[in-house]
Design an enzyme around this catalytic site. Structure first.
Site, mmCIF file in Angstrom:
data_model
loop_
_atom_site.group_PDB
_atom_site.id
_atom_site.type_symbol
_atom_site.label_atom_id
_atom_site.label_comp_id
_atom_site.label_asym_id
_atom_site.label_seq_id
_atom_site.Cartn_x
_atom_site.Cartn_y
_atom_site.Cartn_z
ATOM 1 N N GLU A 27 4.549 -6.771 -0.584
ATOM 2 C CA GLU A 27 4.075 -5.382 -0.527
ATOM 3 C C GLU A 27 2.889 -5.219 0.410
ATOM 4 O O GLU A 27 2.666 -4.147 0.947
ATOM 5 C CB GLU A 27 3.707 -4.908 -1.934
ATOM 6 C CG GLU A 27 3.398 -3.426 -2.020
ATOM 7 C CD GLU A 27 3.314 -2.908 -3.441
ATOM 8 O OE1 GLU A 27 2.420 -2.093 -3.720
ATOM 9 O OE2 GLU A 27 4.138 -3.322 -4.279
ATOM 10 N N ASP A 66 5.228 -5.963 -5.390
ATOM 11 C CA ASP A 66 4.521 -6.101 -6.659
ATOM 12 C C ASP A 66 5.447 -5.916 -7.857
ATOM 13 O O ASP A 66 6.402 -5.134 -7.810
ATOM 14 C CB ASP A 66 3.372 -5.098 -6.733
ATOM 15 C CG ASP A 66 2.297 -5.393 -5.690
ATOM 16 O OD1 ASP A 66 2.284 -6.517 -5.161
ATOM 17 O OD2 ASP A 66 1.483 -4.501 -5.410
ATOM 18 N N TYR A 107 -7.106 -7.476 -4.841
ATOM 19 C CA TYR A 107 -6.432 -6.186 -4.664
ATOM 20 C C TYR A 107 -7.009 -5.148 -5.629
ATOM 21 O O TYR A 107 -7.039 -5.355 -6.837
ATOM 22 C CB TYR A 107 -4.936 -6.361 -4.910
ATOM 23 C CG TYR A 107 -4.122 -5.122 -4.651
ATOM 24 C CD1 TYR A 107 -3.999 -4.600 -3.365
ATOM 25 C CD2 TYR A 107 -3.454 -4.468 -5.690
ATOM 26 C CE1 TYR A 107 -3.247 -3.466 -3.115
ATOM 27 C CE2 TYR A 107 -2.690 -3.342 -5.451
ATOM 28 C CZ TYR A 107 -2.593 -2.846 -4.162
ATOM 29 O OH TYR A 107 -1.839 -1.721 -3.930
#
Length: 997
Positions: A9, A109, A335
């Site tokens: 992703e 993800d 992230y």
């Protein structure tokens, strides 16, 4: 040799996968947009690369804002690239179509959105026919190398993921159908009387706005009540201590939350208590008990946004932007778009390594705490931190192993914030000793509380230390009362207070409300489905709030989120049309429950989408078929009288109109809003039956008036500049609005004023005596003032001191839709430049841009200046520049190449250009020479010199800028007292003769 394409992703995950696979699949070669070895090609998206759209044959281009083409329910959806990531999409599609790529692995993800991102890329790559390459699913909840390799050993099939894929597509398409049709239907309804009134709605944005509107309604309806507290001071042998009266028999009142144990509701009762205890002895009972307080959990995005808003005042959008920069650019944080506050159970060693990095980092204010955590062995496998069951698509936000450098002040603040929280969760709890003392005087009880920090634990990281002296000074430590001692009540006084309305939402509290919206949903299944989701996702909540601000549904007042008149009008409309479901969290709850069933194969995609289509048709039908003149609602009565007849002006759904003088009391005061009539609220749009006929639109140019703005407009007959208007084509604009009397209609009417300063050319005398100068004019050093729609030099308009203007400095208060505040003009005049302003809108592209305003002395006007461009790809640290680069940086030419071709090219470049042909010079006549001088000039210079003379001497006519008045020097040139600017060239030509004649 066939290869498998792995699509992650985001780039950081692709790099993690490459590092993990290198050990088992061999070394990878790095390319611009992918990594490759003999078995795998690894690339990544950057979030969504593809979005859905209506197919060409069902897409309405013209008239899409009318009911004629609604509802829009296409039988299927086409795909289109996300514009800003189009190049990345092309690169991934090219890899997917390679002949040697025979299989794909979805490594996006582990969640619904990750599934959708990959499926849309796969569909887009295939075009009209399927890509027809087998696909497997990599499902990761931990990014350690071992976890990644284990994931590749247990890949899932497409069939296993079909339920999740169906749910992802259905959610995306349902949002499109409800958002597009709802927005177009309500916009069409609100634009029925002309103009363009954009009225956006959405499954998440509208329930979010309803939370803010409901709170504001509570605040407006709140009636404050007086109450009293009784505060006393008791004198013991060791000193005095404060206490507050309370009722030990008090029980919580579910119907009246304002009733509390320490409140008395009459001054008489409060005074009686104070008088009864003053000077009397008290018996004392005391309880002390230890209490420990653990650190809060690690940050997820929403919690980080909430706490950064409270701590630093950062908006949710700013926090996300900073966290994204720390993740992408500096590689310093993990992230950020996560809804988890936990780490995978196999991350223990990674955490220890991160703590080692922090202990060795140059951050002297934090490194010692990291060292202590390592030495004391604080890092342990606690379920509070490491819990696979609590890790969703992503884990909590923590520092990475890379120590950052070159952070901005804001980035450093946020990085420190995350680091402190990361270290704090492993530290021991803070320990307190809490003391509660009750001093009883007769039947009256008084309570005192003390709180002493015994061991700071994790709070030491935030600067808390044990300081008994400070605790005593602050009153946290109660003075000692000996056993059997009866302290005397030295003072006892009632303190008058008022109940307060609930607080407005800040971004922090609004984010909390969005996160926990499911708690208020009554249906058990829906509430359970929303338990971990709420309204929006961590990645979208900031954008939802910004969207509501951009659409002027809310405004920021310092840190408070205040709903506008447009927001209240929207909910009046939803209630009136009977489509309130758009404003309820239950809509999201119902969807989440059904999508959960779909993920588990208990509900078909077709059945869900059929329900969504029916709901969409219902919304459009309600708006299309509504046939009453107005929408009933709770409308405002203005505090200012009708400008035509002095009657009462009241709001209805579309207008503000006079409802007549009969609602005025005998002494000229307005009757109450209730007396002015609920009937008027639901009446016809003009209420002309009882009023004088005065009526103005509530939404001129698609912008909803606030009641206070209408009152200001009626009082001053003008208001602005105001932002947020829209043209009939939907383009935004900024303008002033004037209320002018029409002799033809014998009534007042609204007119837009777009900022042209007509007063400057009227010739009327202007007085600046009562206004404060903003600074000195950059042309003539005279004072600059706020005047009309502009900031002008005091010598650019007729004044008593100078009837004929002599300067032309003027700068608009609104430039390309950007309002220029007086303090910015003051800064420009003082420093030559404003701050960076971010709401300019290009007339050519209609896109917003940021710029400074600065004074340009050469051009003699205010102009734009832009931020210096920073290279997106800075040079790598330690890389030595080439000799040519150094020469170029020094401003010198690099040595020419020695090849014949290069030499020929260099000779060609070095060859001097022929001088430009200059028009022969002219000599001015004696009359003209008196104005521009005796030197020879080119014809083009003559007009410029004449204009310089005209401006310097203020010879443009004050009432007609196109006319030029002749002074003693110009009259012999013009041959008359006044000429127009269009005559100048012809007149000047008669006074020139070529050199040599």
């Amino acid at each position: 040799m066939s290869k498998t394409l792995v699509i992650a992703e985001k780039p950081s995950v692709a790099q993690d996968i490459v590092r993990a696979l290198t050990q088992v699949a061999g070394k990878f070669e790095k390319h611009d947009d992918h990594f490759e070895n003999d078995s795998y090609v690894v690339s990544s998206a950057v979030g969504h690369l593809v979005e859905i759209q209506a197919p060409e044959e069902f897409d309405v281009k013209r008239g899409k804002w009318s009911f004629a083409h609604l509802p829009v329910i296409p039988p299927y959806f086409d795909l289109k690239p996300v514009e800003k990531t189009k190049s990345r999409l092309n690169a991934v599609v090219k890899l997917a179509k390679r002949k040697d790529v025979t299989a794909l692995i979805n490594a996006c993800d582990a969640g619904r959105e990750g599934e959708l991102i990959f499926r849309l890329i796969e569909q887009y790559a295939g075009g009209k026919k399927a890509l027809d390459k087998p696909v497997k699913r990599l499902w990761l909840q931990s990014m350690t190398p071992d976890a990644i390799r284990n994931g590749f050993d247990s890949l899932r099939t497409q069939q296993q993921m079909q339920g999740l894929a169906d749910a992802a597509r259905s959610r995306s398409e349902a949002d499109w159908l409800v958002g597009i049709n709802g927005t177009r239907a309500l916009t069409a309804f609100n634009s029925r009387e002309g103009g363009f009134f954009l009225t956006t709605v959405g499954r998440v944005q509208t329930p979010t706005l309803s939370v803010v509107v409901e709170r504001e309604e509570q605040i407006r309806k709140f009636v404050s009540r007086d109450y009293w507290e009784i505060h006393a001071e008791f004198a013991a042998a060791a000193g005095t201590y404060p206490a507050k009266w309370f009722n030990p028999q008090h029980k919580k009142d579910t119907e009246d939350k304002e009733k509390k144990e320490d409140r008395v509701w009459s001054l008489q009762d409060a005074q009686a208590v104070a008088d009864a205890v003053r000077g009397k002895a008290a018996t004392v009972s005391e309880e002390s008990k230890p209490r420990s307080e653990s650190s809060k959990a690690l940050f997820d995005l929403t919690t980080l946004q909430k706490e950064a808003n409270s701590r630093f005042g950062f908006s949710a959008k700013t926090t996300l932007s900073l966290a994204q920069s720390l993740y992408e650019r500096h590689k310093a944080l993990t992230y950020p778009r996560t809804d988890s506050q936990h780490l995978p159970e196999d991350y223990l060693q990674t955490v220890k390594d991160t703590m080692e990095m922090l202990a060795k980092s140059p951050m002297k204010h934090l490194a010692p705490f990291a060292k202590t955590a390592i030495v004391q062995g604080y890092i342990k496998p606690s379920p509070k931190v490491f819990n696979n069951a609590k890790v969703s698509d992503h884990f909590a936000i923590i520092p990475t192993l890379q120590a950052p450098s070159g952070l901005s002040d804001a980035e450093q603040k946020l990085y420190d914030f995350v680091v402190r929280r990361f270290m704090a969760v492993f530290y021991p709890p803070a320990k307190y000793m809490d003391t509660t003392r009750v001093s009883q005087v007769g039947d009256n009880h008084f309570k005192s509380s003390g709180k002493v920090l015994v061991e700071p634990g994790w709070q030491a990281i935030y600067g808390k230390e044990v300081d008994e002296e400070e605790d005593k000074e602050s009153g946290k430590v109660l003075v000692k009362v000996n056993a059997g001692e009866t302290p005397k009540t030295e003072t006892a006084e009632p303190k008058g207070l008022k109940t307060k309305p609930p607080a407005r939402y800040t971004e922090a509290t609004l984010l909390t409300s969005m996160q926990t919206a499911g708690k208020n949903v009554e249906d058990d299944d829906q509430r359970e489905a929303m338990q971990d989701k709420g309204l929006g996702t961590p990645a979208t909540r900031a954008a939802i709030i910004e969207g509501l601000l951009n659409e002027k549904y809310m405004i920021r007042e310092i840190r408070e989120m205040v709903p506008t008149a447009k927001a209240f009008q929207l909910f009046t409309l939803l209630r009136g049309l009977g489509v309130e479901e758009l404003s309820k969290p239950e809509l999201t709850g119902g969807w989440e429950h059904k999508l959960s069933l779909m993920e588990h194969g208990e509900l078909s995609r077709e059945a869900f989408m059929r329900e969504i289509a029916e709901m969409t048709e219902h919304i459009v039908k309600k708006a299309k078929e509504f046939d009453r003149d107005t929408i009933p609602g709770d409308y405002t009565t203005l505090k200012i009288a009708c400008p035509k007849c002095g009657g009462v002006v009241k709001e209805n759904y579309r207008r503000y109109g006079c409802i007549g003088k009969e609602t005025l009391s005998g002494n000229g005061d307005k009757a109450s809003a209730a007396g002015a009539g609920a009937g008027a609220a639901a009446g016809a749009e003009g209420d002309s039956a009882t009023g004088c006929g005065f009526s103005i639109s509530k939404i001129p140019g698609g912008r909803t008036f606030e009641a206070a703005e209408v009152e200001q407009l009626i009082a001053n007959k003008k208001i602005g500049p105001l932002e947020g208007f829209r043209s009939k084509a939907g383009w935004p604009f900024t303008a002033e609005i004037a209320l002018k009397f029409s002799e033809e209609e014998k009534n007042w009417k609204l007119e837009f004023d777009f900022g042209e300063d007509k007063n400057a050319e009227s010739g009327e005398i202007v007085e600046f005596a009562d206004t404060t100068s903003l600074g000195n004019c950059p042309k003539c050093s005279s004072p600059v003032h706020d005047h009309g729609s502009n900031y002008i030099c005091s010598k650019s308009v007729p004044t008593h001191a100078q009837p004929t203007p002599s300067c032309d400095f003027k700068s608009g208060k609104i430039i390309l839709q950007q309002s220029v505040a007086p303090e910015q003009m003051t800064k420009l005049l003082a420093e030559g430049k404003t701050d960076l302003l971010d709401k300019f809108v290009s007339m050519r592209t209609r896109r917003p841009f940021k710029a400074f305003l600065q004074w340009d002395p050469e051009a003699g006007k205010v102009s734009f200046a832009f931020e210096p461009r920073v290279s997106k790809y800075p040079a790598r640290a330690g890389k030595t520049p080439t000799t040519n680069a150094l020469i170029k940086a020094a401003g010198k030419k690099a040595p020419a190449k020695t090849t014949k071709a290069a030499k020929a090219k260099a000779d060609k470049v070095a060859k001097p250009k022929a001088p430009r042909k200059v028009t022969a010079g002219y000599l001015p006549s004696n009359e003209l020479a008196a104005v521009i001088g005796t030197e020879a000039v080119a014809r083009t210079e003559v007009i410029k010199k004449i204009w310089d003379y005209i401006k310097a001497n203020g010879l443009q006519d004050a009432t007609n800028k196109r006319a030029i008045n002749a002074d003693a020097k110009l009259k012999p040139v013009f041959g008359k007292d006044q000429v127009t600017m269009f005559e100048l060239a012809g007149i000047a030509g008669k006074h020139l003769r070529p050199i040599g004649e």
